[in-house]
Design a protein around this motif. Structure first.
Motif, PDB file in Angstrom:
ATOM      1  N   ALA A   1       0.716  -1.470   0.050  1.00  0.00           N
ATOM      2  CA  ALA A   1       0.063   0.121  -0.073  1.00  0.00           C
ATOM      3  C   ALA A   1       0.739   1.186  -0.030  1.00  0.00           C
ATOM      4  O   ALA A   1       0.690   2.129  -0.847  1.00  0.00           O
ATOM      5  CB  ALA A   1      -1.012   0.032   1.222  1.00  0.00           C
ATOM      6  N   THR A   2       1.976   1.297   0.836  1.00  0.00           N
ATOM      7  CA  THR A   2       2.874   2.254   0.679  1.00  0.00           C
ATOM      8  C   THR A   2       3.414   2.717  -0.549  1.00  0.00           C
ATOM      9  O   THR A   2       3.395   3.528  -0.921  1.00  0.00           O
ATOM     10  CB  THR A   2       3.987   2.139   1.983  1.00  0.00           C
ATOM     11  OG1 THR A   2       2.904   1.836   3.272  1.00  0.00           O
ATOM     12  CG2 THR A   2       4.886   3.350   2.111  1.00  0.00           C
TER      13      THR A   2
ATOM     14  N   SER B   1       4.214   5.634  -5.373  1.00  0.00           N
ATOM     15  CA  SER B   1       4.349   5.721  -6.836  1.00  0.00           C
ATOM     16  C   SER B   1       3.162   6.837  -7.561  1.00  0.00           C
ATOM     17  O   SER B   1       3.443   7.542  -8.172  1.00  0.00           O
ATOM     18  CB  SER B   1       4.062   4.237  -7.298  1.00  0.00           C
ATOM     19  OG  SER B   1       3.787   4.314  -8.702  1.00  0.00           O
ATOM     20  N   GLY B   2       1.919   6.692  -6.861  1.00  0.00           N
ATOM     21  CA  GLY B   2       1.018   7.684  -7.374  1.00  0.00           C
ATOM     22  C   GLY B   2       1.380   9.182  -7.181  1.00  0.00           C
ATOM     23  O   GLY B   2       1.217   9.898  -7.891  1.00  0.00           O
TER      24      GLY B   2
ATOM     25  N   VAL C   1       1.866  11.981  -9.990  1.00  0.00           N
ATOM     26  CA  VAL C   1       1.267  13.316 -10.007  1.00  0.00           C
ATOM     27  C   VAL C   1       2.473  14.492  -9.967  1.00  0.00           C
ATOM     28  O   VAL C   1       2.328  15.489 -10.636  1.00  0.00           O
ATOM     29  CB  VAL C   1       0.355  13.573  -8.726  1.00  0.00           C
ATOM     30  CG1 VAL C   1       0.059  14.860  -8.543  1.00  0.00           C
ATOM     31  CG2 VAL C   1      -0.776  12.568  -8.768  1.00  0.00           C
ATOM     32  N   MET C   2       3.425  14.230  -9.132  1.00  0.00           N
ATOM     33  CA  MET C   2       4.447  15.319  -9.174  1.00  0.00           C
ATOM     34  C   MET C   2       5.119  15.332 -10.493  1.00  0.00           C
ATOM     35  O   MET C   2       5.300  16.684 -10.872  1.00  0.00           O
ATOM     36  CB  MET C   2       5.495  14.887  -8.106  1.00  0.00           C
ATOM     37  CG  MET C   2       4.852  15.169  -6.582  1.00  0.00           C
ATOM     38  SD  MET C   2       6.322  14.714  -5.250  1.00  0.00           S
ATOM     39  CE  MET C   2       7.838  15.360  -5.798  1.00  0.00           C
ATOM     40  N   GLY C   3       5.296  14.232 -11.093  1.00  0.00           N
ATOM     41  CA  GLY C   3       5.986  14.426 -12.375  1.00  0.00           C
ATOM     42  C   GLY C   3       5.163  14.924 -13.418  1.00  0.00           C
ATOM     43  O   GLY C   3       5.653  15.683 -14.319  1.00  0.00           O
TER      44      GLY C   3
ATOM     45  N   ILE D   1      11.291   7.965 -13.011  1.00  0.00           N
ATOM     46  CA  ILE D   1      12.125   6.674 -12.805  1.00  0.00           C
ATOM     47  C   ILE D   1      11.787   6.339 -11.301  1.00  0.00           C
ATOM     48  O   ILE D   1      11.729   5.412 -11.233  1.00  0.00           O
ATOM     49  CB  ILE D   1      13.656   7.636 -12.924  1.00  0.00           C
ATOM     50  CG1 ILE D   1      13.893   7.649 -14.325  1.00  0.00           C
ATOM     51  CG2 ILE D   1      14.553   6.283 -12.286  1.00  0.00           C
ATOM     52  CD1 ILE D   1      15.210   8.174 -14.368  1.00  0.00           C
ATOM     53  N   ALA D   2      11.630   7.361 -10.411  1.00  0.00           N
ATOM     54  CA  ALA D   2      11.316   6.834  -9.090  1.00  0.00           C
ATOM     55  C   ALA D   2       9.867   6.106  -8.945  1.00  0.00           C
ATOM     56  O   ALA D   2       9.857   5.214  -8.233  1.00  0.00           O
ATOM     57  CB  ALA D   2      11.313   8.114  -8.032  1.00  0.00           C
ATOM     58  N   ALA D   3       9.025   6.765  -9.735  1.00  0.00           N
ATOM     59  CA  ALA D   3       7.548   5.992  -9.895  1.00  0.00           C
ATOM     60  C   ALA D   3       7.876   4.534 -10.533  1.00  0.00           C
ATOM     61  O   ALA D   3       7.086   3.717  -9.915  1.00  0.00           O
ATOM     62  CB  ALA D   3       6.673   6.884 -10.732  1.00  0.00           C
TER      63      ALA D   3
END
Length: 83
Positions: A11-12, A17-18, A22-24, A41-43
């Motif tokens: 869940a975390t 990832s979500g 959104v930030m991307g 890349i982090a997502a």
């Protein structure tokens, strides 16, 4: 950490990832290409970690029935069906 801790980890990772997606999106709209790339890349990495943890969990535990009733049941299944 045990296999029974993995749903919280999943869940975390899924939420993180979500948030990164959104930030991307915000960064690309602001033409901040480097920050957008880092977020994407982090997502991807967090989504890949989620997949690994998800497979490990279900390989160990198998299928788990959702037994709760009331308002949370349709909410859970509406979220689940979007996957």
């Amino acid at each position: 950490m045990t296999v029974h801790d993995l749903p919280a980890v999943n869940a975390t990772l899924n939420a993180l990832s979500g948030i990164l997606l959104v930030m991307g999106y915000i960064f690309i709209r602001a033409r901040r290409i480097d920050r957008h790339r880092r977020c994407m890349i982090a997502a991807f990495v967090t989504s890949a970690l989620f997949l690994v943890c998800y497979v490990i969990y279900h390989a160990q535990v198998g299928s788990v029935r959702f037994t709760r009733q009331g308002f949370v049941r349709p909410l859970y299944f509406s979220i689940l069906i979007t996957h």
